[in-house]
Design a protein around this motif. Structure first.
Motif, PDB file in Angstrom:
ATOM      1  N   GLY A  18     -11.520 160.236 -55.959  1.00 24.05           N
ATOM      2  CA  GLY A  18     -10.233 159.830 -56.921  1.00 24.05           C
ATOM      3  C   GLY A  18      -9.316 159.209 -55.768  1.00 24.05           C
ATOM      4  O   GLY A  18      -9.165 159.669 -54.688  1.00 24.05           O
ATOM      5  N   ARG A  19      -8.212 158.489 -56.395  1.00 22.30           N
ATOM      6  CA  ARG A  19      -7.441 157.771 -55.569  1.00 22.30           C
ATOM      7  C   ARG A  19      -6.402 158.522 -54.857  1.00 22.30           C
ATOM      8  O   ARG A  19      -5.669 158.548 -53.692  1.00 22.30           O
ATOM      9  CB  ARG A  19      -6.803 156.608 -56.316  1.00 22.30           C
ATOM     10  N   LEU A  20      -5.820 159.717 -55.771  1.00 22.65           N
ATOM     11  CA  LEU A  20      -4.660 160.535 -54.824  1.00 22.65           C
ATOM     12  C   LEU A  20      -5.242 161.314 -53.762  1.00 22.65           C
ATOM     13  O   LEU A  20      -4.591 161.488 -52.813  1.00 22.65           O
ATOM     14  CB  LEU A  20      -4.270 161.640 -56.099  1.00 22.65           C
ATOM     15  N   ARG A  21      -6.462 161.986 -53.849  1.00 16.46           N
ATOM     16  CA  ARG A  21      -7.005 162.471 -52.741  1.00 16.46           C
ATOM     17  C   ARG A  21      -7.288 161.552 -51.537  1.00 16.46           C
ATOM     18  O   ARG A  21      -7.070 161.818 -50.354  1.00 16.46           O
ATOM     19  CB  ARG A  21      -8.315 163.198 -53.076  1.00 16.46           C
ATOM     20  N   ALA A  48     -12.124 157.408 -52.078  1.00 10.82           N
ATOM     21  CA  ALA A  48     -11.619 157.152 -53.792  1.00 10.82           C
ATOM     22  C   ALA A  48     -12.484 157.118 -54.794  1.00 10.82           C
ATOM     23  O   ALA A  48     -12.677 157.525 -55.706  1.00 10.82           O
ATOM     24  CB  ALA A  48     -10.603 155.770 -53.856  1.00 10.82           C
ATOM     25  N   TYR A 104     -10.338 154.728 -47.330  1.00 13.64           N
ATOM     26  CA  TYR A 104      -9.884 154.714 -48.658  1.00 13.64           C
ATOM     27  C   TYR A 104     -10.619 154.418 -49.548  1.00 13.64           C
ATOM     28  O   TYR A 104     -10.760 155.408 -50.675  1.00 13.64           O
ATOM     29  CB  TYR A 104      -8.480 153.977 -48.697  1.00 13.64           C
ATOM     30  N   THR A 116      -5.251 173.367 -51.989  1.00 11.20           N
ATOM     31  CA  THR A 116      -4.316 172.161 -52.421  1.00 11.20           C
ATOM     32  C   THR A 116      -3.424 172.229 -50.967  1.00 11.20           C
ATOM     33  O   THR A 116      -3.187 172.987 -50.130  1.00 11.20           O
ATOM     34  CB  THR A 116      -3.483 172.421 -53.464  1.00 11.20           C
ATOM     35  N   GLU A 138      -3.208 159.496 -45.402  1.00  9.97           N
ATOM     36  CA  GLU A 138      -2.086 160.214 -44.689  1.00  9.97           C
ATOM     37  C   GLU A 138      -2.503 161.040 -43.417  1.00  9.97           C
ATOM     38  O   GLU A 138      -1.627 160.842 -42.293  1.00  9.97           O
ATOM     39  CB  GLU A 138      -1.134 160.917 -45.555  1.00  9.97           C
ATOM     40  N   LEU A 155      -0.347 153.737 -48.623  1.00  9.31           N
ATOM     41  CA  LEU A 155      -0.585 152.750 -49.667  1.00  9.31           C
ATOM     42  C   LEU A 155      -0.868 151.324 -49.332  1.00  9.31           C
ATOM     43  O   LEU A 155      -1.809 150.661 -49.725  1.00  9.31           O
ATOM     44  CB  LEU A 155       0.600 152.852 -50.866  1.00  9.31           C
ATOM     45  N   GLY A 208       3.271 158.388 -47.280  1.00 12.73           N
ATOM     46  CA  GLY A 208       2.677 158.094 -48.616  1.00 12.73           C
ATOM     47  C   GLY A 208       2.781 156.583 -48.754  1.00 12.73           C
ATOM     48  O   GLY A 208       1.834 155.834 -49.179  1.00 12.73           O
ATOM     49  N   ILE A 254      -5.509 158.827 -50.806  1.00 15.54           N
ATOM     50  CA  ILE A 254      -4.414 158.668 -50.214  1.00 15.54           C
ATOM     51  C   ILE A 254      -3.782 159.814 -49.359  1.00 15.54           C
ATOM     52  O   ILE A 254      -3.444 159.469 -48.048  1.00 15.54           O
ATOM     53  CB  ILE A 254      -3.101 158.489 -51.398  1.00 15.54           C
ATOM     54  N   VAL A 255      -4.098 160.826 -49.770  1.00 19.03           N
ATOM     55  CA  VAL A 255      -3.559 162.155 -48.946  1.00 19.03           C
ATOM     56  C   VAL A 255      -4.653 162.364 -47.512  1.00 19.03           C
ATOM     57  O   VAL A 255      -3.990 162.296 -46.389  1.00 19.03           O
ATOM     58  CB  VAL A 255      -3.800 163.630 -49.466  1.00 19.03           C
TER      59      VAL A 255
END
Length: 411
Positions: A348-351, A344, A340, A309, A357, A326, A322, A353-354
């Motif tokens: 998934g969306r969270l990964r 995604a 993205y 992580t 970044e 977005l 962040g 976004i990272v």
């Protein structure tokens, strides 16, 4: 173990005082010596400590970043002529069961002598001032959001559902209506007529939303929240003016950064303030990403690499990245938006976004290193770079629908 610094010091810092251990490496029949002394945290006492370390011919001083208490020591010692190392407290933990202020100072001196600690990044004074401004702006902006949330919840008591119709309670129309309520106006139709622009098309909805049992007590409480929000707005405006003055030496860097999709002027200011705008402090984009906390930690055991992580990093920089990620994910016809969507769909969306970044931060490193503007690869980058893969996937999807397709070059 090889000794890098024969005369060094370790400083265990507290709020009121600090334990200082001066370590002198032995030679021949002379054993290694350590001398621990106690020094106060007042400026005069730290200046006396500075003269003491110079007199002891110390070549390296190591201190851990204890809260904000390290700052007066570091800032008064940084130009004394010796190597000054600020260490992450998590990297210099003492052996369990032997922890005391004195033993911590001795331990830090031993680490410094053998060069076992990497120095944390401490920017020069001008960047530190800019960082103070951008961080304070971030804190006040977050508090303004919290105050707006409190305002929205407080409006529920008298049954004022303005937030259902107006997407932003800090907008001009919503602010006009709320101020009129506080001033004593209770007629929903009169309040709805205060709407401006596109909000006027929602007049009937506004009348329903502004119909409630608004009392003088409600007016007093809502007025307090509005005053707090206006104070935050004024503080942010004052900080923005000061940031514009302090950013002047870095204006060219900011002009480069805002060419990245999703990176606004505010985000660019934070990136410059947190990194110093000098990429020579980071050997590679991977180092910068790891320092910022947008890269996974290494987790390998028994020859197997496990999923890692992201590690803790610069929270202010991560927050700015962040918001930029977005915004970039919603941009049109850009490489970052395509990347993205690609990630995604699989992870998934969270990964995703990272990942965006990190992509932004990688671009920042190359742009500031080579002094070039951002060059977008285009939304069709993946299609152009892997045409056979795209073709196979399309054929597979068509065959899954029971269709047979014959391919031939377009004329």
């Amino acid at each position: 173990m090889e000794v890098i610094h024969s005369r060094c010091a370790g400083i265990d810092i507290g709020k009121k005082s600090a334990k200082v251990c001066v370590r002198v490496q032995g030679s021949g029949a002379r054993a290694t010596s350590t001398e621990v002394s106690d020094w106060g945290s007042m400026t005069r006492e730290i200046l006396d400590l500075r003269q003491y370390l110079i007199a002891e011919q110390v070549s390296c001083v190591l201190m851990e970043s204890t809260s904000d208490y390290w700052k007066p020591y570091y800032y008064l010692l940084e130009d004394a002529g010796f190597e000054l190392i600020l260490a992450n407290a998590g990297h210099v933990k003492n052996i369990p069961g032997r922890k005391s202020d004195v033993s911590d100072a001795v331990w830090l001196a031993d680490l410094a002598a053998h060069g076992l600690v990497r120095a944390s990044f401490v920017p020069p004074p001008q960047v530190r001032q800019l960082r103070d401004l951008t961080r304070t702006r971030t804190i006040i902006a977050r508090e303004r959001v919290r105050e707006t949330t409190r305002l929205e919840k407080r409006l529920e008591s008298p049954g004022i559902k303005l937030s259902v119709v107006a997407s932003n309670l800090n907008g001009v129309s919503a602010r006009r209506m709320l101020k009129a309520l506080v001033a004593g106006e209770r007629d929903p139709e009169v309040l709805a007529d205060l709407a401006l622009g596109t909000m006027r098309a929602k007049r009937d909805q506004l009348i329903d939303a502004l119909t409630g049992r608004f009392s003088d007590h409600d007016a007093f409480m809502i007025g307090l929240h509005l005053d707090r929000i206006e104070q935050h707005d004024q503080a942010i405006a004052t900080l923005d003016e000061r940031i514009e003055v302090m950013i002047e030496p870095f204006r060219h860097l900011r002009d480069l950064l805002i060419t990245i999709p999703g990176v606004s002027v505010i985000v660019a200011d934070v990136i410059i303030a947190e990194t110093g705008g000098d990429m020579s402090n980071f050997p590679s984009p991977a180092h910068l990403a790891a320092w910022a906390g947008v890269a996974p930690g290494q987790n390998e055991s028994a020859g197997r690499k496990k999923q890692g992580t992201t590690r803790p990093g610069d929270s202010y920089l991560k927050g700015a990245l962040g918001s930029a990620a977005l915004a970039a994910s919603k941009s049109k016809n850009t490489y970052l938006a395509a990347r993205y969507r690609r990630i995604a769909a699989r992870r998934g969306r969270l990964r995703a976004i990272v990942a965006i970044e990190r992509s932004i931060l990688t671009s920042v490193w190359h742009m500031l290193t080579d002094d070039v503007a951002y060059r977008d690869l285009g939304a069709d980058h993946y299609q152009l770079s892997h045409p056979d893969q795209i073709k196979r996937r399309a054929l597979k999807q068509l065959r899954a629908l029971g269709l047979e397709v014959e391919l031939r070059p377009a004329s």
